[in-house]
Write an enzyme that holds these catalytic residues in place. Structure first.
Site, short mmCIF file in Angstrom:
data_model
loop_
_atom_site.label_atom_id
_atom_site.label_comp_id
_atom_site.label_asym_id
_atom_site.label_seq_id
_atom_site.Cartn_x
_atom_site.Cartn_y
_atom_site.Cartn_z
N ASP A 81 -2.90 -10.64 -2.29
CA ASP A 81 -3.47 -10.10 -1.05
C ASP A 81 -4.92 -9.68 -1.31
OD1 ASP A 81 -2.24 -8.66 1.72
OD2 ASP A 81 -4.03 -7.68 0.91
N HIS A 102 -6.44 -7.15 -0.42
CA HIS A 102 -6.55 -5.72 -0.67
C HIS A 102 -5.69 -5.34 -1.87
CE1 HIS A 102 -7.23 -6.22 3.76
NE2 HIS A 102 -8.32 -5.56 3.41
N ASP A 105 -4.89 -12.68 3.65
CA ASP A 105 -6.08 -12.16 4.30
C ASP A 105 -7.35 -12.44 3.49
OD1 ASP A 105 -4.88 -10.50 2.45
OD2 ASP A 105 -4.85 -8.73 3.75
N HIS A 143 0.82 -1.22 0.00
CA HIS A 143 0.00 0.00 0.00
C HIS A 143 0.85 1.27 0.00
CE1 HIS A 143 -3.67 -2.19 0.41
NE2 HIS A 143 -3.41 -2.63 1.63
#
Length: 307
Positions: free
Chosen positions: A166, A168, A250, A129
């Site tokens: 991931d 996200h 996740d 991120h």
């Protein structure tokens, strides 16, 4: 032997009580890997000390992040810590630990390039991120993007692909590689979900970006379809000299931060797809916050690499 690049110093990045991205994530993974039936096939390696590659680290870090932002993280740590945003704490040791994590990701690229076989980077803080001018979403520096640019500086390496599984979207990684024709970026991520980026119509400057938003509730059936119809053709066509996997776990059904319904064993399936593209893979840990399922998922990934 499969290299696992790890240091207990990665536990020194303190995030505070109840923060999802906590040191226990690594402890749970290490315990599971050492208890695995094939534990003797793992080659535990310390990351190259920051001091030994300080010139390379300084140069590559400045290539990816602004000097202003690098100094912001360093000075925040020197003052004893604080927050880059509401989710992203920095402790007194975090800057040094983040540099060591970058060194570990570079080691992962080195090992995979030298051997033609997979390596696993077991480091934190995560990075996908982190953008050029800011950290966010638990991430300080953009480990995968840094490793990709570093790999391109090695002799004979002309194309590097990054697969981000991931849950996200890796907004930071994409922003730092989408204008480089030598890097391909592919992300499968829940949508809608944090950070609200990663639209399917984004293609990058050179048709080198593939975003695959996954609906909440998606499981292995939907992911298999995405891999077989889009991920594998996209990455295979690119013909990477190195594949870097931003390996976040996740997407597990048990994970508290998203709503995808994968099981730990499904990450072994993902790994199989990757190995059919190339065995020159450096896996690097990103997210995953349900400790038991996180450890089982990393174990599933490495088990497939050892076959």
């Amino acid at each position: 032997m499969l290299p696992v690049i790890y240091s207990e110093d990665f536990l020194l990045h303190k995030t505070g009580m109840l923060h999802p991205e906590r040191p226990e994530r690594l402890s749970a993974i290490v315990e599971a890997l050492k208890a695995a039936p094939w534990a003797a096939e793992l080659d535990w390696q310390l990351p190259t000390p920051v001091q030994k590659r300080s010139e390379v680290l300084t140069a590559i870090l400045k290539k990816i992040h602004s000097q202003k932002y690098i100094h912001e993280v360093e000075h925040l740590a020197q003052r004893g810590g604080g927050y880059l945003d509401g989710d992203t704490p920095v402790s007194a040791d975090s800057y040094d630990v983040a540099l060591l994590a970058i060194s570990a990701w570079l080691d992962g690229a080195d090992r995979a390039l030298a051997s033609g076989e997979p390596a696993f980077v077991l480091a934190r803080p995560p990075g996908h991120h982190a953008e050029r001018e800011r950290g966010m979403g638990f991430c300080l520096f953009s480990n995968a993007a840094i490793a990709a640019h570093y790999a391109l500086e090695q002799p004979g390496i002309n194309r590097v692909a990054i697969l981000d599984w991931d849950v996200h979207h890796g907004n930071g990684t994409q922003s730092l590689v989408e204008n480089n024709r030598q890097i391909a970026f592919c992300s499968l991520h829940q949508s809608p979900c944090y950070p609200g980026t990663g639209y399917g119509d984004e293609r990058g400057a050179y048709d080198n970006v593939l975003n695959l938003p996954m609906y909440p509730g998606s499981g292995i059936t939907e992911y298999r379809t995405a891999f077989e119809s889009q991920v594998t053709p996209f990455l295979s066509k690119f013909k990477p000299d190195l594949l870097i996997v931003s390996a976040g776990y996740d997407g597990n059904a048990a994970d508290p931060l998203a709503s995808i319904t994968l099981l730990p064993s499904d990450y072994g399936v993902f790994t199989d797809y990757c190995l059919k593209i190339t065995r020159r893979i450096s896996f690097g840990l990103e997210g995953g916050y349900a400790l038991k399922e996180l450890a089982e998922s990393v174990t599933a990934t490495i088990a497939r690499c050892l076959l």
